[in-house]
Design an enzyme around this catalytic site. Sequence first.
Site, PDB file in Angstrom:
ATOM      1  CG  HIS A 218      -0.527  -3.772   5.330  1.00 38.01           C
ATOM      2  ND1 HIS A 218      -0.951  -2.662   6.007  1.00 38.01           N
ATOM      3  CD2 HIS A 218      -1.115  -3.688   4.121  1.00 38.01           C
ATOM      4  CE1 HIS A 218      -1.763  -1.948   5.255  1.00 38.01           C
ATOM      5  NE2 HIS A 218      -1.871  -2.560   4.099  1.00 38.01           N
ATOM      6  CG  ASP A 284      -1.796   2.536  -0.262  1.00 42.99           C
ATOM      7  OD1 ASP A 284      -3.006   2.772  -0.443  1.00 42.99           O
ATOM      8  OD2 ASP A 284      -1.268   1.451  -0.565  1.00 42.99           O
TER       9      ASP A 284
END
Length: 832
Positions: A218, A284
């Site tokens: 991330h 996602d």
Amino acid sequence: MTSQLAATPRVSERVAELHARMTLEEKLAQLVGFWIDHGGEVVAPMANEMSSGAPAKLAEVTQDGIGHFTRVYGTRPVEPAERAAWLWEEQRRLVRETRLGIPALVHEECLTGLAAWKAATFPTPLAWGASFDPELVAEMAALIGADMRALGIHQGLAPVLDVIRDPRWGRTEEAISEDPYVVGTIATAYVKGLQSAGVHATLKHFVGYSGSRAGRNHAPVSAGPREMNDVFLPPFEMAVLDGGVRSVMAAYNDVDGVPLHASHEYLTELLRERWGFDGVVVADYFGVAFLAVMHQVAEDRGRAAALALEAGVDVELPTGDAYLAPLAELVRTGEVDRELVDRAVLRVLRQKEQLGLLDDDFSGDPPAAIDIDSPAHRDVARRLAEESLVLLSNDGTLPLAAATRTGTIAVIGPNADRSAAMMGCYSFVNHVLAHHPDVPAGIAVPGVLEALRAELPDATVGVVAGCDVEGLDRSGIPAAVESARSADVAVVVVGDQAGLFGRGTVGEGNDTDTLDLPGVQRDLVEAVVATGTPVVLLVISGRPYAIGWALDGPQAPAAVLQAFFPGEEGGHAIARVLSGTASPSGRLPVSLPRSAGAQPYSYLRPVLGGPSEVTSADPTPARPFGFGLTYTSFLASALTAEATVPTDGEIAVQVTVTNTGERAGTDVVQLYGRDLIASVARPVAQLLAYHRITLEPGESRRVSFRVPTTRLAFTDRSLRRIVEPGEIELWVAEDAGAKSDAVVAEGIASTAVTDGAAAAGQHVERVRLRLTGDVHLVGTQDARIAVATSAAVADDAVRGGADGAAAGAVNGATAGEVTPEVLGSIPSSSGR
């Protein structure tokens, strides 16, 4: 709004009529999922933080219909047949009780097999890459797809097409390779296999996700447009244009500050308008809300929904945090154009029509029983595991000698007798059952100890853990040392435990700042080696570790075998290779790193990316991409190619491959190339094609490659993908480092320095050809994938080819073909 709506799909009259009847609430309901079993299990990033509290009743949530049911089988352990009966009844309720009667699309994870209790667990994708076998991956995917379809699942969240750039990234085990072509060909095979069963595959994660700074999950990505175009995008392009994939998942990351969930440039202009993708783009998990929560490019979830919808995200997963009430309010006030909603709804309805959902009333019976771990599953799992095992070093200890197979074997290490060590992060055992420790795995997953005892019933096989995977406790090492001293051979099994978000050493959210073996495992290995007992080091891991110390030098183990989470049959595959029943044939899909400090590294490096005299830091890997030993040896000879090829053409290459050893074996024939002079810096070596070939002792086959010139395409200074005219060098080698002339900048490093091939005695031929004509602008109509075939070679041609190769000549070269120059003096004798 015209440019955004240019990708509005063409639909059937049935879908258009259905869409015309829908209210805004019914439209938005089709654009979201509902996570039925979502509770305390953390199987997605920030799942607890994103939870809206107690789950609502399903009938209330779906009163206007629903787009997706999220992870019906893969969130908690449920009996597959019982859950199927429940699912069929829920689908009947949607058909019967909602105004439009549209069933839900059911999606599930399927990266290493269907994520469901009692389902087969196959090797992890990094092992697929090590196999270099797209056909077998497609066979596996077809089995997975058939299981999914039988259980009422319509869409699989796989494969992962992220090109590995830094093995410190925890999700390395989910990825296939550091080479975009290997990623693309194997992922495309998976897509075709899964979709052959009537289940839509989903490409993850579009795009650049694996290029994060320092290999962190991330994290931001700073890739420039050339790296995006030439490294990250080609696998997705293959899977879209050659695989016909029906779904794409947007990535969590931003690229140069622009989050992918809000990127109209990538999700619409590139994916749909340039490539012609006409499927569905899904978020996602929580990715839409993250635009507000983590990226902070939207002030609230409604504005986050607007950004994502405009960019081209059709479906919000896993739930409707942003696409329901927050988005509805903005649509009603006119802040968001209703046509954006309509565009996404039409795509979703068309997908459901293609899947047969608009015709299904679920009046039929669900499966009363289903075997999702059948002998056919286990056969494919074992074969793929065997093909993925990479032999990194061997002094002749492997395969185990007859005396050893009836003697005493000490099996040592934290992964010696643990089933969970055989499987990756997205296996059901490590992904879900970690939250349910009292629930049995539901499938047989023999570890190394059990498998070795079964493979070698006449041997005395004992086990000592020695240490844990993690932690600093060395108290068990003395017992391991004593066990090794009294044994004929010691098999030391080290590596990883896959998990999620800190629960393990590798997997999603388990990134690292070191590439040393976790815990005190190196201490254990070195202590056992010091006993003098022959040691076979077995590394079962989800990433390559910096184990150069175990490969070279006087204190190195006798042999080192690398397994990338080989799945439920991995134990048997390992035992068969150790015993010699099977031969290793895997090749490294990612360079084996020298150190964490040498990262990020890729074999696709320009001259300036390699070692030189102007820096004391050496990035050269401990073992290069494509490396792997076998129990025999191979010779590649009589390399030929056409002298000239148009820039928009196809390069025909032939090479004779001979098994020069005393037992049968499988070679992965690797064709490399490089652009000698280009308008931008290019790699010193690039894999252009590959081909697995199994040969009996003394057998030869003539391998033919047809390589589209687009394999040499790159992004020029105007950011166009082109094939440039000019001189190209080609060679067939055992790995990316097996090229005996050093490619260095004049005055920076001595040309006497080699990539290691000449010093190892490797035999490498190279040919040069010229690409002619104008600069070719690459388009979607161009071929992207090379074709390889092989044919038998007559005995006299074999002898002539081998002799001619050693002398620098080509057997049977014709006018218009180029004669190779031989690099190195003798064939490889390194046990291949």
